[in-house]
Design an enzyme around this catalytic site. Structure first.
Site, short mmCIF file in Angstrom:
data_model
loop_
_atom_site.label_atom_id
_atom_site.label_comp_id
_atom_site.label_asym_id
_atom_site.label_seq_id
_atom_site.Cartn_x
_atom_site.Cartn_y
_atom_site.Cartn_z
N LYS A 255 33.31 8.85 -20.21
CA LYS A 255 33.46 10.21 -20.73
C LYS A 255 33.69 10.13 -22.23
O LYS A 255 34.64 9.49 -22.69
CB LYS A 255 34.66 10.91 -20.06
CG LYS A 255 35.10 12.21 -20.76
CD LYS A 255 36.31 12.87 -20.07
CE LYS A 255 36.84 14.04 -20.90
NZ LYS A 255 38.02 14.69 -20.29
N ASP A 260 38.36 17.72 -27.49
CA ASP A 260 38.48 18.65 -26.37
C ASP A 260 39.49 19.74 -26.71
O ASP A 260 40.69 19.56 -26.58
CB ASP A 260 38.93 17.89 -25.11
CG ASP A 260 39.07 18.81 -23.90
OD1 ASP A 260 38.59 19.96 -23.97
OD2 ASP A 260 39.64 18.35 -22.88
N LYS A 267 43.22 25.14 -25.01
CA LYS A 267 44.51 24.45 -24.86
C LYS A 267 45.55 25.03 -25.81
O LYS A 267 45.19 25.57 -26.87
CB LYS A 267 44.32 22.95 -25.18
CG LYS A 267 43.50 22.17 -24.18
CD LYS A 267 43.39 20.71 -24.60
CE LYS A 267 42.57 19.90 -23.60
NZ LYS A 267 43.22 19.77 -22.29
N ASP A 278 39.80 11.92 -26.45
CA ASP A 278 39.20 12.27 -25.16
C ASP A 278 37.85 11.56 -24.96
O ASP A 278 37.14 11.82 -23.99
CB ASP A 278 39.07 13.79 -25.04
CG ASP A 278 39.14 14.27 -23.60
OD1 ASP A 278 39.62 13.53 -22.74
OD2 ASP A 278 38.68 15.40 -23.35
N ASP A 337 38.06 23.92 -19.54
CA ASP A 337 38.80 22.72 -19.94
C ASP A 337 38.62 21.57 -18.95
O ASP A 337 39.01 20.45 -19.23
CB ASP A 337 40.29 23.09 -20.09
CG ASP A 337 41.08 22.07 -20.89
OD1 ASP A 337 40.45 21.18 -21.50
OD2 ASP A 337 42.32 22.16 -20.91
N GLU A 339 36.09 19.82 -18.41
CA GLU A 339 34.73 19.54 -18.92
C GLU A 339 34.28 18.11 -18.67
O GLU A 339 33.08 17.84 -18.58
CB GLU A 339 34.68 19.84 -20.42
CG GLU A 339 35.17 18.74 -21.36
CD GLU A 339 36.64 18.38 -21.22
OE1 GLU A 339 37.39 19.20 -20.65
OE2 GLU A 339 37.03 17.28 -21.64
N ARG A 341 34.45 16.13 -16.11
CA ARG A 341 33.73 15.93 -14.84
C ARG A 341 32.31 16.49 -14.92
O ARG A 341 31.40 15.97 -14.27
CB ARG A 341 34.55 16.54 -13.70
CG ARG A 341 34.76 18.02 -13.80
CD ARG A 341 35.93 18.51 -12.94
NE ARG A 341 37.23 18.22 -13.53
CZ ARG A 341 38.40 18.54 -12.95
NH1 ARG A 341 38.43 19.16 -11.80
NH2 ARG A 341 39.52 18.24 -13.56
N1 BES Z 1 40.95 15.67 -21.51
C1 BES Z 1 41.71 16.43 -20.60
C2 BES Z 1 42.71 15.61 -19.80
C3 BES Z 1 43.84 15.01 -20.59
C4 BES Z 1 44.99 15.75 -20.84
C5 BES Z 1 43.76 13.72 -21.06
C6 BES Z 1 46.03 15.18 -21.55
C7 BES Z 1 44.80 13.16 -21.77
C8 BES Z 1 45.93 13.88 -22.02
C9 BES Z 1 40.78 17.13 -19.61
O1 BES Z 1 39.54 17.49 -20.10
C10 BES Z 1 41.47 18.37 -19.18
O2 BES Z 1 41.65 19.23 -19.98
N2 BES Z 1 41.84 18.44 -17.91
C11 BES Z 1 42.53 19.55 -17.37
C12 BES Z 1 41.90 19.89 -16.05
C13 BES Z 1 42.37 21.21 -15.48
C14 BES Z 1 41.81 22.35 -16.32
C15 BES Z 1 41.90 21.31 -14.07
C16 BES Z 1 44.00 19.18 -17.19
O3 BES Z 1 44.27 18.04 -16.80
O4 BES Z 1 44.84 20.02 -17.48
ZN ZN Z 2 38.85 16.41 -21.67
MN MN Z 3 39.56 19.40 -21.01
#
Ligand code: BES
Ligand code: ZN
Ligand code: MN
Length: 489
Positions: A255, A260, A267, A278, A337, A339, A341
């Protein structure tokens, strides 16, 4: 990177000296090359006062111990019967942490000398590109590491075999540390192209090529940004003809979200700067491919990275949008968010279709939920193949980049059912790392596969034995170990 040289085993006349000492080996260590006598017994007395016995993790720092030496660090290797390459690496890292202000450091003859050097090199990484006003007295001086050895030739060969791994880790840390205004998808793709110098075949796909293929999920994430997406495919052919694997490569998929923001599901502001890393999954895949090529690994491997920026804008994808993935399956985008996946879905499908790999391992900073599960100590992984899972776990223990297997199952898969499309891209808060893995599994077509959620491991807020705080390059040493232990030759 600091310069590493191997030299005849004699007491250095200046600079700093590292003694890596097995438990119970203090007398022998200070007797080496007449060290204790040359310092009038100062080293022996100091180590006694420090109660230094060579226990694993123990260190003692001596200033101006005599014999022209500026500093001496004794570091414990633990019980000789328990000594592993990893212990030696960690000892090297712990020792060098005391010696940043030294210009020249020598390491007295010790078991796993090249591993001690690797640890020292990894621990002394620093991302310096954008510091322009730092005072000389604040800068590390460390420039050269000399491994003193009786059998200089064999230690030199061992270091030559390890150095590409250090280069790979450095490359990953550089990429992960770069700010997001510099490291756009196009720039990251250019950095991949530079790896053709190592003998990798590198192909870059832009938005037009990906649109033609039908990468609706990846392009949906990218559409809010003025920085165009890329997919990069890196191939290493090292197996030779008629060797292990029948011409089918190992595949690593990363990824690479260069920033992000969350997109329209934006966020919170606090800590958002962290989302420059990210792309650490892609960074690890790139560093791994560089390491494999650098050491001419006897294996065929491909590394694929999906590179996008996730931004909110008038052209950004909306919550509620339905996109068609390269696999043909449709996805209702509930949360923009989630994204990563979406990016992986298209790249994984392409990977299987194009290469029919022996296995696919994807790495992604995918979920905050993974950090809640395992913190910053152990990475979480998911797999549809018990043999691959066992091997990954073992490689984690051996490399120190530890992993813990998490469950998959139909009950979790139900959480991503959509009312209007084949699936939705989020499954609610319960088991958030698992439902993300379920989503990815829907784009795995029966191949042995593992998904590594490295969200908690890619970036460290405190120093550890093998990495100063910042980008860790987690995954590079782990997967290099996996390849070396099972898939070469
Ligand atoms: N890149 C983030 C995950 C992340 C968060 C990595 C903090 C490192 C530190 C990912 O794209 C994300 O935003 N995931 C969300 C998914 C949710 C919207 C289902 C998350 O984990 O909050
Ligand atoms: Zn992300
Ligand atoms: Mn995200």
């Amino acid at each position: 990177m600091l310069d590493v040289v191997v030299s005849r085993a004699a007491l250095p006349k200046s600079g700093a000296l590292v003694l890596a000492v097995p438990e119970g080996g203090v007398a022998q260590a200070i007797g080496w090359a007449g060290l204790d006598a040359a310092t009038g017994g100062a080293v022996g007395r100091a180590l006694e006062v420090a109660e230094f016995q060579g226990r694993k993790g123990q260190t003692a720092l001596l200033l101006a111990p005599g014999a022209g030496l500026s500093r001496l660090v004794a570091v414990g290797l633990g019980k000789p019967g328990d000594l592993t390459p990893l212990t030696a690496e960690e000892a090297g890292g712990q020792a060098i942490a005391h010696l940043a202000r030294e210009e020249k450091v020598a390491i007295a003859p010790a078991p796993h000398a090249a591993r001690i050097a690797l640890g020292a090199v990894l621990r002394s990484y620093r991302f310096d590109r954008y510091r322009t006003t730092e005072k000389p007295e604040e800068k590390p001086r460390l420039a050269r590491l000399t491994l003193l050895a009786e059998d200089a030739g064999s230690v030199e060969a061992e270091w030559a075999a390890l150095r590409p791994l250090a280069d790979g880790v450095y490359l990953t840390r550089d990429l992960v540390s770069e700010p997001p205004n510099v490291l756009t998808p196009a720039e990251l793709a250019r950095r991949c192209e530079a790896l053709t110098a190592l003998g990798l075949k590198v192909e870059v796909f832009g938005p037009k090529e990906m649109a033609k293929l039908g990468f609706g999920a990846l392009l949906g994430v990218a559409q809010g940004s003025v920085n165009e997406p890329r997919m990069v495919v890196m191939q290493w052919h090292g197996a030779g003809k008629g060797k292990k694997g029948n011409g089918k490569p190992l595949a690593f998929v990363g990824k690479g979200v260069t920033f992000d923001t969350g997109g329209i599901s934006i966020k919170p502001a606090a800590g958002m700067e962290d989302m420059k890393w990210d792309m650490a999954g892609a960074g690890a895949v790139i560093g791994l491919m560089a390491a494999l090529a650098g050491r001419r690994a006897k294996v065929d491997a491909v590394g694929l990275v999906g590179l996008v920026e996730n931004m909110p804008s008038g052209s950004a994808q909306r919550p509620g949008d339905v996109v068609k993935t390269y696999s043909g399956q449709t996805v209702e985008v509930i949360n923009t968010d989630a994204e990563g996946r979406l990016v992986l879905a298209d790249v994984l499908w392409y990977c299987q279709k194009q290469f029919e790999p022996r296995f696919m391992i994807d790495l992604a900073t995918l979920t905050g939920a993974m950090i809640i599960s395992l913190g910053h100590e152990i990475g979480g992984f998911f797999s549809n193949d018990d043999d691959l899972a066992r091997r990954l776990h073992a490689a984690g223990e051996a490399s120190g980049e530890r992993l813990w297997r998490m469950p998959l199952g139909d009950a979790y898969d139900k959480q991503i059912k959509s009312d209007i499309a084949d699936m939705k891209n989020v499954g609610g808060r319960p088991g958030g790392a698992i439902t993300a893995a379920q989503f990815i599994q829907r784009f795995v077509n029966g191949k042995p596969w593992a998904h590594l959620d490295i969200a908690g491991m890619a970036w460290a807020v405190k120093d550890s034995a093998l990495a100063a705080k910042g980008a860790t390059a987690y995954g590079v040493r782990l997967l290099d170990r996996l390849v070396a232990d099972h898939y070469e030759g």
